[in-house]
Design a protein around this motif. Structure first.
Motif, PDB file in Angstrom:
ATOM      1  N   TYR A  17      -6.154   1.705  -5.396  1.00  0.00           N
ATOM      2  CA  TYR A  17      -7.447   2.364  -5.090  1.00  0.00           C
ATOM      3  C   TYR A  17      -8.369   2.525  -4.083  1.00  0.00           C
ATOM      4  N   LEU A  18      -7.768   1.415  -3.053  1.00  0.00           N
ATOM      5  CA  LEU A  18      -8.872   1.220  -1.742  1.00  0.00           C
ATOM      6  C   LEU A  18      -7.798   1.053  -0.648  1.00  0.00           C
TER       7      LEU A  18
ATOM      8  N   LYS B 212       0.831  -1.221   0.025  1.00  0.00           N
ATOM      9  CA  LYS B 212       0.069  -0.012  -0.151  1.00  0.00           C
ATOM     10  C   LYS B 212       0.889   1.325   0.231  1.00  0.00           C
ATOM     11  N   TYR B 213       1.807   1.331   0.883  1.00  0.00           N
ATOM     12  CA  TYR B 213       2.791   2.387   0.937  1.00  0.00           C
ATOM     13  C   TYR B 213       3.437   2.638  -0.466  1.00  0.00           C
ATOM     14  N   LEU B 214       4.118   1.728  -0.989  1.00  0.00           N
ATOM     15  CA  LEU B 214       4.729   1.805  -2.373  1.00  0.00           C
ATOM     16  C   LEU B 214       3.848   2.334  -3.475  1.00  0.00           C
ATOM     17  N   LEU B 215       2.639   1.902  -3.471  1.00  0.00           N
ATOM     18  CA  LEU B 215       1.530   2.001  -4.657  1.00  0.00           C
ATOM     19  C   LEU B 215       0.934   3.265  -4.692  1.00  0.00           C
ATOM     20  N   SER B 216       0.653   3.583  -3.345  1.00  0.00           N
ATOM     21  CA  SER B 216      -0.268   4.696  -2.987  1.00  0.00           C
ATOM     22  C   SER B 216       0.422   5.995  -2.308  1.00  0.00           C
ATOM     23  N   ILE B 217       1.335   5.802  -1.689  1.00  0.00           N
ATOM     24  CA  ILE B 217       2.132   6.958  -0.982  1.00  0.00           C
ATOM     25  C   ILE B 217       3.344   7.385  -1.538  1.00  0.00           C
TER      26      ILE B 217
ATOM     27  N   PHE C 129     -12.852  -1.956  -6.158  1.00  0.00           N
ATOM     28  CA  PHE C 129     -13.611  -2.826  -5.663  1.00  0.00           C
ATOM     29  C   PHE C 129     -13.902  -4.186  -6.340  1.00  0.00           C
ATOM     30  N   ILE C 130     -14.176  -3.877  -7.911  1.00  0.00           N
ATOM     31  CA  ILE C 130     -14.354  -4.789  -8.957  1.00  0.00           C
ATOM     32  C   ILE C 130     -12.861  -5.580  -8.911  1.00  0.00           C
ATOM     33  N   ILE C 131     -11.911  -5.022  -9.130  1.00  0.00           N
ATOM     34  CA  ILE C 131     -10.596  -5.814  -9.144  1.00  0.00           C
ATOM     35  C   ILE C 131     -10.615  -6.593  -7.942  1.00  0.00           C
TER      36      ILE C 131
END
Length: 401
Positions: free
Chosen positions: A154-155, A85-90, A213-215
């Motif tokens: 995304y989530l 999450k940290y690498l992909l979003s932040i 959500f779909i993914i």
């Protein structure tokens, strides 16, 4: 247990000391055998007190090892999730395919290293047909991991875990469709709160993203599909593999599939990774730690299952999801709603009820099979008994001339 359970794993392995001639205690004391515990063990018959003390110390050691493995499993599971999450979003490295490729490369290298060191008994591929089956499983496995990583773009982690908790629901559906395996009504009723909970959680999620959500749902379904498919493809005794050997063969196949997919779908991933690595050594450390932890998720999962049971692992997995949710909220401070938390709680309760219903159903099936087996044995015994009586009467009857 200095390596936390990473000794050569063979449940059938037994250590039997060769017999030696009996020696008196005074002979042992006069000999230079101090510290030779094997010699003492072979020469002196242990007292009941010594045996109890030994068993107690071994139980304590096993308990400590099991607890340590569980903590390591939690740390690696939650750690890789939060780092993803940290690498992909932040951090700004928005390339889930490349990140998954790094995970699979680490899993490939470390799997073969562990196998080479004989920490896990190696099982070879015996035919092209088996290799094809493993390749199919690898592609499904790869998609489930990629989908999970894409959804983290995304989530929030909390909602990602809530959706992931619905895995039993999809497992039950695929088992019914692919295996014609029908569960008891209680088992299916236990899945109702799982679905209701995720519907509530979705409606109450402040950072809800439809595509994410779909993914995430697709990745969860793929994970369930893979477990059912594995039972179908690798059902014979000659083809069954433990999870670590299966990972050792699936990871390189996943790498082969991810390289062209990454180059085609994430064009700037490699150059971005080189740029970030040049600007900061911290990125290399984060990416390396994240990849190694992805392997240790599988290794600790295997060792915890070996030390406990699959059912215990399932219960611990439910608790892990809750812990990961709480930790992610504290770290990333993503907003949560009361409705969302209530929905997630209902889903977790539903998963627990499902596990209990499955356990009762399995016990009932086993009990029924035992009763049927005993009845068959009794019938066989009665038939053989009557046959022997007839035979004995024929032998003992007088012969008239």
């Amino acid at each position: 247990m200095s390596r936390l359970g990473l000794e050569p794993i063979d449940p059938e392995e037994k250590f039997i000391y060769p017999p030696s001639p009996p020696r008196t205690e005074s002979e042992l004391l006069r000999s230079d055998s101090f510290g030779d515990s094997n010699l003492l063990q072979r020469s002196l018959a242990p007292s009941s007190t010594a045996v109890k003390a030994y068993d107690h110390s071994m139980n304590n050691a096993m308990d400590l090892t099991t607890v340590t493995l569980i903590l390591l499993w939690y740390a690696s599971n939650i750690g890789v999730l939060l780092l993803n999450k940290y690498l992909l979003s932040i951090y700004g490295f928005k390339y889930p395919l490349f990140l998954t490729l790094c995970h699979m490369l680490a899993c490939s290298l470390l799997s073969y290293a562990v196998s080479f060191l004989n920490y896990v008994p190696r099982q070879g591929i015996k035919s092209k047909k088996q290799f094809f089956k493993i390749s199919v499983l690898a592609l499904v496995f790869c998609w489930s991991v990629v989908g999970g990583n894409i959804s983290l773009k995304y989530l929030p982690v909390s909602f990602n875990q809530a959706v992931g908790a619905t895995t039993p629901f999809f497992t039950a559906i695929f088992a019914a469709l692919m295996l014609s395996k029908i569960e008891t009504m209680q088992t299916y009723l236990a899945l109702v709160p799982v679905v209701v909970g995720i519907v509530l959680a979705s409606g109450g999620e402040p950072l809800f993203h439809l595509y994410g959500f779909i993914i995430c749902i697709c990745a969860t379904a793929a994970r369930a599909f893979k477990s059912v498919l594995q039972g179908i493809l690798l059902q014979s005794d000659t083809e069954k593999m433990n999870s670590m050997n299966l990972l050792m063969y699936m990871a390189p196949i996943s790498v082969a599939a991810l390289i062209p997919a990454t180059l085609a779908m994430e064009v700037g991933a490699v150059s971005k990774a080189i740029t970030l690595a040049t600007e900061s050594k911290g990125f290399i450390m984060l990416l390396g730690l994240n990849s190694v932890m992805a392997y240790f998720v599988n290794l600790t999962n295997f060792l915890v299952t070996k030390s406990t049971s699959a059912l215990t692992l399932q219960v611990l997995g439910n608790a892990k999801g809750v812990v990961a949710t709480v930790v992610s909220i504290l770290l990333f401070k993503n907003p949560v709603s009361t409705t969302g938390m209530v929905g997630y709680s209902i889903t977790v309760v539903g998963v627990i009820l499902y596990s209990e219903a499955k356990k009762r159903s399995t016990k009932a099936i086993i009990k029924q099979k035992i009763l049927e087996s005993e009845e068959d044995m009794e019938k066989g015994a009665s038939h053989s008994g009557s046959g022997s009586n007839i035979h004995s009467r024929g032998m003992s009857s007088p012969t008239h001339k």
